[in-house]
Design a protein around this motif. Structure first.
Motif, PDB file in Angstrom:
ATOM      1  N   ASP A 229     -46.451 129.530  -4.019  1.00 61.57           N
ATOM      2  CA  ASP A 229     -47.690 130.311  -4.110  1.00 61.57           C
ATOM      3  C   ASP A 229     -48.221 130.640  -2.725  1.00 61.57           C
ATOM      4  O   ASP A 229     -48.664 131.770  -2.465  1.00 61.57           O
ATOM      5  N   LEU A 230     -48.184 129.663  -1.808  1.00 62.20           N
ATOM      6  CA  LEU A 230     -48.633 129.924  -0.444  1.00 62.20           C
ATOM      7  C   LEU A 230     -47.792 131.013   0.205  1.00 62.20           C
ATOM      8  O   LEU A 230     -48.321 131.908   0.878  1.00 62.20           O
ATOM      9  N   THR A 231     -46.498 130.933  -0.005  1.00 59.47           N
ATOM     10  CA  THR A 231     -45.603 131.935   0.574  1.00 59.47           C
ATOM     11  C   THR A 231     -45.904 133.317   0.019  1.00 59.47           C
ATOM     12  O   THR A 231     -45.944 134.304   0.764  1.00 59.47           O
TER      13      THR A 231
ATOM     14  N   ASN B  95     -42.786 126.621   5.081  1.00 58.98           N
ATOM     15  CA  ASN B  95     -42.350 127.880   4.445  1.00 58.98           C
ATOM     16  C   ASN B  95     -42.115 128.955   5.497  1.00 58.98           C
ATOM     17  O   ASN B  95     -42.893 129.896   5.664  1.00 58.98           O
ATOM     18  N   ARG B  96     -41.011 128.827   6.168  1.00 58.54           N
ATOM     19  CA  ARG B  96     -40.690 129.727   7.275  1.00 58.54           C
ATOM     20  C   ARG B  96     -40.555 131.186   6.826  1.00 58.54           C
ATOM     21  O   ARG B  96     -40.626 132.119   7.642  1.00 58.54           O
ATOM     22  N   GLU B  97     -40.385 131.380   5.514  1.00 54.90           N
ATOM     23  CA  GLU B  97     -40.256 132.751   4.986  1.00 54.90           C
ATOM     24  C   GLU B  97     -41.477 133.596   5.294  1.00 54.90           C
ATOM     25  O   GLU B  97     -41.397 134.829   5.385  1.00 54.90           O
ATOM     26  N   VAL B  98     -42.633 132.946   5.451  1.00 61.71           N
ATOM     27  CA  VAL B  98     -43.878 133.675   5.750  1.00 61.71           C
ATOM     28  C   VAL B  98     -43.748 134.456   7.056  1.00 61.71           C
ATOM     29  O   VAL B  98     -44.313 135.537   7.197  1.00 61.71           O
ATOM     30  N   LEU B  99     -42.991 133.918   8.004  1.00 58.93           N
ATOM     31  CA  LEU B  99     -42.867 134.573   9.292  1.00 58.93           C
ATOM     32  C   LEU B  99     -42.129 135.900   9.191  1.00 58.93           C
ATOM     33  O   LEU B  99     -42.238 136.746  10.086  1.00 58.93           O
TER      34      LEU B  99
END
Length: 321
Positions: free
Chosen positions: A80-82, A315-319
């Protein structure tokens, strides 16, 4: 000026550091409405030990980063954060050694009946030389099975192999070459680890895959004289199955720093068992380590809000967004 919500008490110097970079709003999570309202108006947040649900983040359009003062992050819905583009940071390195110390204290205390016999002495029961009824079991030279050989598991393996001449078995998603070369650790399947270890130590995060990974069947497959050590997350063990295994003599004992419900209810059968060492989730609870964790989490948050954080990201995907 950016705004940060802090839902855990912070050391004065850590709070001062954050205040150099942002306005800090301190809230108590028990005041749920105030807490949620503060999140809606914040750019970042820092704290621990509180479940942050998706509903609490509705309308928090400014929120860019959350920083947990812990290595574990099961209090957050990472997916959810991502989806919301909110970066989550944690503190995986600074607590490794103190937590490994706690794990090994549980091994020693459980094997040598330290808590039980200390209370026995304090109760005035030591009136003659002890006999076999009060003997413990050796730790040195025994087999330690570690489920999850990450940072903390590796630190436990070092203590076991180099300090206590223990044979180390482990299960892990990938091989740990350093532990194999330096500590003689051997990677095995969980079934073999459970069947052959004198001490079974859980060092895994709580996920859908690890919840209740140790249940009645797994406990039954352990050696009758084995001791279960859990300082990871309580729900990795089916607590009712553990209670029954301890009551029935399926395993010898348990050293526990974590439980399915925390604080542990006063009527828990675990508290009545002489073969259980129960601690109040003290894994990283030293003055030095807790301060280092808070400082690390604060630095993570400031860097995340500045767009420069490159480590400790869950959650590195956010970057990539």
């Amino acid at each position: 000026m950016k705004k940060i919500v802090a839902w855990k008490s912070l050391p004065e110097d850590v709070l001062a550091y954050l205040q150099q970079h942002a306005e800090v709003v301190q809230v108590h999570p028990a005041q749920h409405g105030t807490f949620v309202a503060a999140l809606k108006d914040a750019d970042g947040g820092i704290g621990s030990s509180v479940k942050i649900s998706s509903a609490m983040l509705e309308g928090a359009s400014r929120l860019k980063a959350l920083s947990t003062i812990s290595v574990g992050y099961d209090q957050f819905d990472v997916a959810d954060l991502t989806r919301r583009g909110i970066l989550l940071a944690h503190t995986p390195d600074v607590l490794t050694e103190s937590t490994a110390d706690t794990v090994f204290s549980l091994i020693l205390a459980s094997a040598r009946r330290v808590v039980e016999l200390a209370e026995w002495v304090k109760a005035g029961q030591w009136k003659h030389s002890i006999g076999p009824a009060h003997f413990g079991v050796d730790v040195q030279g025994k087999t330690l099975g570690i489920v999850g050989l990450g940072r903390i598991g590796g630190a436990v393996a070092r203590r076991a192999a180099l300090g206590f001449n223990m044979k180390v078995l482990y299960t892990n998603r990938s091989a740990n070459a350093q532990a194999e070369q330096t500590y003689g650790a051997r990677r095995v399947e969980l079934a073999e680890l459970l069947a052959t270890s004198d001490f079974v130590c859980l060092q895994v995060p709580l996920t859908s895959e690890t919840k209740h990974m140790i249940g009645a069947a797994e406990l039954k497959s352990m050696k009758k004289n084995a001791i279960l050590i859990n300082a990871s997350r309580g729900a990795t063990v089916d607590e009712q199955a553990l209670i029954e295994a301890l009551q029935n003599g399926t395993i010898h004992g348990a050293g526990l720093d974590v439980f399915e419900t925390e604080p542990l209810p006063a009527d828990s059968p675990l508290l009545k068992m002489a073969n259980v060492v129960a601690l109040p989730h003290i894994g990283s609870a030293t003055h030095e380590t807790r301060h280092a964790m808070a400082r690390n989490a604060a630095e993570n948050l400031v860097a995340a809000l500045e767009g420069t954080l490159a480590i400790n990201i869950v959650n590195r995907e956010v970057l990539k967004k």
